[in-house]
Write a protein that holds these residues in place. Structure first.
Motif, PDB file in Angstrom:
ATOM      1  N   ILE A 212      35.848  39.514  39.803  1.00  0.00           N
ATOM      2  CA  ILE A 212      37.066  39.063  39.144  1.00  0.00           C
ATOM      3  C   ILE A 212      37.577  40.195  38.262  1.00  0.00           C
ATOM      4  CG2 ILE A 212      38.109  37.380  37.583  1.00  0.00           C
ATOM      5  CD1 ILE A 212      36.035  35.364  38.520  1.00  0.00           C
ATOM      6  N   PHE A 213      38.825  40.612  38.532  1.00  0.00           N
ATOM      7  CA  PHE A 213      39.420  41.746  37.832  1.00  0.00           C
ATOM      8  C   PHE A 213      40.519  41.288  36.877  1.00  0.00           C
ATOM      9  CE2 PHE A 213      37.924  43.679  41.823  1.00  0.00           C
ATOM     10  CZ  PHE A 213      37.228  44.781  41.332  1.00  0.00           C
ATOM     11  N   ASP A 214      40.597  41.972  35.747  1.00  0.00           N
ATOM     12  CA  ASP A 214      41.745  41.869  34.848  1.00  0.00           C
ATOM     13  C   ASP A 214      42.783  42.858  35.370  1.00  0.00           C
ATOM     14  OD1 ASP A 214      43.623  41.971  32.836  1.00  0.00           O
ATOM     15  OD2 ASP A 214      42.254  42.737  31.303  1.00  0.00           O
ATOM     16  N   VAL A 215      43.908  42.344  35.870  1.00  0.00           N
ATOM     17  CA  VAL A 215      44.894  43.217  36.509  1.00  0.00           C
ATOM     18  C   VAL A 215      45.571  44.125  35.495  1.00  0.00           C
ATOM     19  CG1 VAL A 215      47.040  43.272  37.837  1.00  0.00           C
ATOM     20  CG2 VAL A 215      45.274  41.595  38.402  1.00  0.00           C
ATOM     21  N   ALA A 216      46.041  43.566  34.383  1.00  0.00           N
ATOM     22  CA  ALA A 216      46.749  44.380  33.391  1.00  0.00           C
ATOM     23  C   ALA A 216      45.841  45.443  32.789  1.00  0.00           C
ATOM     24  CB  ALA A 216      47.310  43.482  32.283  1.00  0.00           C
ATOM     25  N   GLY A 217      44.588  45.080  32.536  1.00  0.00           N
ATOM     26  CA  GLY A 217      43.656  46.019  31.922  1.00  0.00           C
ATOM     27  C   GLY A 217      42.910  46.903  32.904  1.00  0.00           C
ATOM     28  N   SER A 218      43.113  46.669  34.213  1.00  0.00           N
ATOM     29  CA  SER A 218      42.461  47.456  35.260  1.00  0.00           C
ATOM     30  C   SER A 218      40.948  47.523  35.083  1.00  0.00           C
ATOM     31  CB  SER A 218      43.020  48.899  35.296  1.00  0.00           C
ATOM     32  OG  SER A 218      44.346  48.894  35.716  1.00  0.00           O
ATOM     33  N   GLN A 219      40.342  46.382  34.791  1.00  0.00           N
ATOM     34  CA  GLN A 219      38.896  46.398  34.590  1.00  0.00           C
ATOM     35  C   GLN A 219      38.228  45.202  35.249  1.00  0.00           C
ATOM     36  OE1 GLN A 219      37.651  45.890  30.505  1.00  0.00           O
ATOM     37  NE2 GLN A 219      39.368  44.541  30.020  1.00  0.00           N
ATOM     38  N   LEU A 220      36.958  45.400  35.570  1.00  0.00           N
ATOM     39  CA  LEU A 220      36.139  44.329  36.115  1.00  0.00           C
ATOM     40  C   LEU A 220      35.726  43.391  34.991  1.00  0.00           C
ATOM     41  CD1 LEU A 220      34.465  43.115  38.494  1.00  0.00           C
ATOM     42  CD2 LEU A 220      32.609  44.649  37.787  1.00  0.00           C
ATOM     43  N   LEU A 221      36.008  42.097  35.155  1.00  0.00           N
ATOM     44  CA  LEU A 221      35.636  41.103  34.156  1.00  0.00           C
ATOM     45  C   LEU A 221      34.316  40.431  34.479  1.00  0.00           C
ATOM     46  CD1 LEU A 221      39.024  39.265  33.453  1.00  0.00           C
ATOM     47  CD2 LEU A 221      37.902  41.004  32.038  1.00  0.00           C
ATOM     48  N   GLN A 222      34.152  40.022  35.729  1.00  0.00           N
ATOM     49  CA  GLN A 222      32.949  39.295  36.114  1.00  0.00           C
ATOM     50  C   GLN A 222      32.512  39.705  37.516  1.00  0.00           C
ATOM     51  OE1 GLN A 222      34.090  35.144  35.612  1.00  0.00           O
ATOM     52  NE2 GLN A 222      33.240  35.105  33.553  1.00  0.00           N
ATOM     53  N   LEU A 223      31.209  39.700  37.710  1.00  0.00           N
ATOM     54  CA  LEU A 223      30.609  39.980  39.011  1.00  0.00           C
ATOM     55  C   LEU A 223      29.585  38.897  39.309  1.00  0.00           C
ATOM     56  CD1 LEU A 223      29.710  41.729  41.473  1.00  0.00           C
ATOM     57  CD2 LEU A 223      28.210  42.964  39.888  1.00  0.00           C
ATOM     58  N   TYR A 224      29.722  38.270  40.444  1.00  0.00           N
ATOM     59  CA  TYR A 224      28.795  37.220  40.857  1.00  0.00           C
ATOM     60  C   TYR A 224      28.123  37.602  42.166  1.00  0.00           C
ATOM     61  CZ  TYR A 224      31.168  34.188  37.462  1.00  0.00           C
ATOM     62  OH  TYR A 224      31.702  33.646  36.314  1.00  0.00           O
ATOM     63  N   VAL A 225      26.811  37.470  42.208  1.00  0.00           N
ATOM     64  CA  VAL A 225      26.052  37.617  43.439  1.00  0.00           C
ATOM     65  C   VAL A 225      25.356  36.276  43.676  1.00  0.00           C
ATOM     66  CG1 VAL A 225      24.408  39.008  44.734  1.00  0.00           C
ATOM     67  CG2 VAL A 225      25.700  40.046  42.858  1.00  0.00           C
ATOM     68  N   VAL A 226      26.082  35.351  44.263  1.00  0.00           N
ATOM     69  CA  VAL A 226      25.575  33.992  44.434  1.00  0.00           C
ATOM     70  C   VAL A 226      25.438  33.615  45.909  1.00  0.00           C
ATOM     71  CG1 VAL A 226      26.427  33.171  42.225  1.00  0.00           C
ATOM     72  CG2 VAL A 226      27.924  33.063  44.213  1.00  0.00           C
ATOM     73  N   HIS A 227      25.831  34.515  46.798  1.00  0.00           N
ATOM     74  CA  HIS A 227      25.686  34.282  48.233  1.00  0.00           C
ATOM     75  C   HIS A 227      24.707  35.282  48.822  1.00  0.00           C
ATOM     76  CE1 HIS A 227      28.761  31.199  48.807  1.00  0.00           C
ATOM     77  NE2 HIS A 227      29.554  31.886  48.001  1.00  0.00           N
ATOM     78  N   SER A 228      24.098  34.913  49.940  1.00  0.00           N
ATOM     79  CA  SER A 228      23.124  35.785  50.600  1.00  0.00           C
ATOM     80  C   SER A 228      23.708  36.453  51.840  1.00  0.00           C
ATOM     81  CB  SER A 228      21.880  34.975  50.989  1.00  0.00           C
ATOM     82  OG  SER A 228      22.227  33.913  51.861  1.00  0.00           O
ATOM     83  N   ALA A 229      25.022  36.326  52.037  1.00  0.00           N
ATOM     84  CA  ALA A 229      25.714  36.929  53.181  1.00  0.00           C
ATOM     85  C   ALA A 229      27.161  37.178  52.753  1.00  0.00           C
ATOM     86  CB  ALA A 229      25.636  35.999  54.392  1.00  0.00           C
ATOM     87  N   PRO A 230      27.952  37.895  53.572  1.00  0.00           N
ATOM     88  CA  PRO A 230      29.336  38.197  53.191  1.00  0.00           C
ATOM     89  C   PRO A 230      30.129  36.969  52.747  1.00  0.00           C
ATOM     90  CG  PRO A 230      28.738  39.464  55.117  1.00  0.00           C
ATOM     91  CD  PRO A 230      27.571  38.560  54.841  1.00  0.00           C
ATOM     92  N   VAL A 231      30.982  37.184  51.735  1.00  0.00           N
ATOM     93  CA  VAL A 231      31.846  36.122  51.219  1.00  0.00           C
ATOM     94  C   VAL A 231      33.194  36.226  51.929  1.00  0.00           C
ATOM     95  CG1 VAL A 231      32.799  35.053  49.148  1.00  0.00           C
ATOM     96  CG2 VAL A 231      30.676  36.374  48.995  1.00  0.00           C
ATOM     97  N   ASN A 232      33.658  35.107  52.479  1.00  0.00           N
ATOM     98  CA  ASN A 232      34.865  35.124  53.312  1.00  0.00           C
ATOM     99  C   ASN A 232      36.125  34.658  52.607  1.00  0.00           C
ATOM    100  OD1 ASN A 232      33.488  35.995  55.692  1.00  0.00           O
ATOM    101  ND2 ASN A 232      32.680  33.925  55.919  1.00  0.00           N
ATOM    102  N   ASP A 233      35.993  33.811  51.593  1.00  0.00           N
ATOM    103  CA  ASP A 233      37.195  33.269  50.956  1.00  0.00           C
ATOM    104  C   ASP A 233      36.869  32.808  49.544  1.00  0.00           C
ATOM    105  OD1 ASP A 233      39.858  32.586  50.761  1.00  0.00           O
ATOM    106  OD2 ASP A 233      39.726  30.772  51.984  1.00  0.00           O
TER     107      ASP A 233
END
Length: 388
Positions: A212-233
């Motif tokens: 999840i990115f902050d668009v105006a601030g051009s920075q990463l806000l949150q990173l989740y690794v909750v799946h064990s395979a590629p995330v599609n949507d």
């Protein structure tokens, strides 16, 4: 003590496509769901028990994406046959088509006014169109590989693109300039979603991650690794407080963005989950996959209480194993937590799941008026005529 909050619950279970579901969208009034499929069709599922569903089968190749206009009077579909089709969502509604790109079209999206439309393609471009005049406006073409998705921001002023060159780009619609670029080292983004407030982007990645990115601030806000395979949507709840995700690992996850943790792990699909979406009011969400199943859920997220989560999770884990999937959440500051305490929901023993509505009547649409339209060159001043 007050009662604990209610969990999501499966409401309907549909099968009707002969190929995998590639994307799904609720109609603005929440009464219908449009699904696109590798079987070259789009089906409109009417959530009214007594109503019939309509199948549109005018594409000649897999349909990769689908979108409703804001008023719900038009549906657009993007095909591997390079066509974009726009049609009225009724049995004998008018329809039109045009060759939008030189290679397969991956996604289509209307802006908040319904006057503009975006298309994204394997030809590395994203194109902006005027819907009423079916007129090409401009291209956003800094991508160097296939473009998987292009989405308008809620206010229509920005466009975000997810590309196989391992980038997410944000363009200003008026100037056409690329104002933000979020590169990804590990893998390409597969899909993206704008936060309802228009200031953040969620990105589904092929490396099993969600960012999840902050668009105006051009920075990463949150990173989740909750799946064990590629995330599609991925899809934001209308409140902006929750995120829904679907993965090749056959699971659906619901994240509490305020607390920064996964709160639900939903099963029921027997193959990759390709598409997820919330209804406009957030009361329902739907999931679709390679297994051809469309699952419609009551979200019950309006009852969610973060202060009660630990108690509810502990009660749930005492009756079933919640440790099957691991998770990690990181903020841009570098803090992180692990240990997946999410509540697992398996609807396969429920009455709604067992009563699969595979015999729900699906009628084939017969368009009263269909015309073939062709791409308008941006330098051509050819007259255009109104469409719908």
């Amino acid at each position: 003590m007050q009662g604990l909050f209610s969990d999501p619950a499966l409401e309907r279970h549909f099968t009707g496509h002969s190929g995998g579901i590639t994307q799904l969208r609720f109609s603005p009034d929440g009464a219908q769901i449009a699904t696109s499929s590798t079987d070259a069709s789009v089906i409109l599922w009417n959530l009214n028990q007594a109503a019939r569903c309509i199948r549109f089968s005018s594409h000649s190749a897999p349909v990769n994406g689908v979108a409703w206009s804001p008023k719900g009077n038009l549906v657009a579909s993007a095909g591997h046959d390079r066509l974009v089709k726009i049609w009225e969502p009724k049995m004998r509604g008018a329809s039109g088509e045009f060759v939008a790109h030189s290679k397969p079209v991956r996604s289509v999206d209307f802006d908040s006014t319904g006057q503009l439309m975006l298309t994204a393609s394997d030809d590395k471009s994203v194109k902006l169109w005027r819907v009423a005049r079916r007129q090409f406006v401009t291209s956003f073409a800094q991508q160097t590989n296939w473009v998987r998705s292009a989405k308008f921001s809620p206010n229509g002023e920005l466009v975000a693109t997810a590309c196989d060159d391992k980038s997410v780009r944000v363009y200003d619609v008026d100037s056409g300039e690329c104002v933000r670029t979020f590169p990804e080292e590990r893998s390409a983004p597969r899909q993206l979603a704008w936060h309802p407030w228009g200031n953040m982007l969620a990105v589904a990645l092929g490396c099993n991650r969600i960012k999840i990115f902050d668009v105006a601030g051009s920075q990463l806000l949150q990173l989740y690794v909750v799946h064990s395979a590629p995330v599609n949507d991925v899809a934001f709840h209308p409140s902006g407080h929750f995120l829904l995700s679907g993965s090749d690992d056959r699971t659906i996850r619901i994240l509490d963005l305020l607390e920064g943790r996964p709160i639900y792990t939903l099963t029921g699909h027997t193959d990759a989950v390709n598409a997820v979406a919330f209804s406009k009011d957030g009361d329902k969400f739907a999931t679709g996959g390679t297994d051809r199943q469309l699952l419609v859920w009551q979200s019950n997220l309006h009852t969610y209480d973060a202060s009660q989560f630990d108690t509810k999770s502990a009660l749930a884990s005492s009756g079933c194993d919640t440790s099957a999937a691991s998770s990690k959440q990181s903020l841009a500051s570098g803090t992180s937590k692990s240990n997946d305490l999410s509540i697992r929901i398996d609807p396969r023993q429920s009455l709604a799941y067992q009563q699969s509505e595979e015999n729900f009547q699906v009628l084939d649409s017969k368009h009263a008026n269909q015309e073939k339209l062709h791409t308008m060159d941006s330098k051509t001043n050819s007259p255009s005529r109104p469409f719908f």
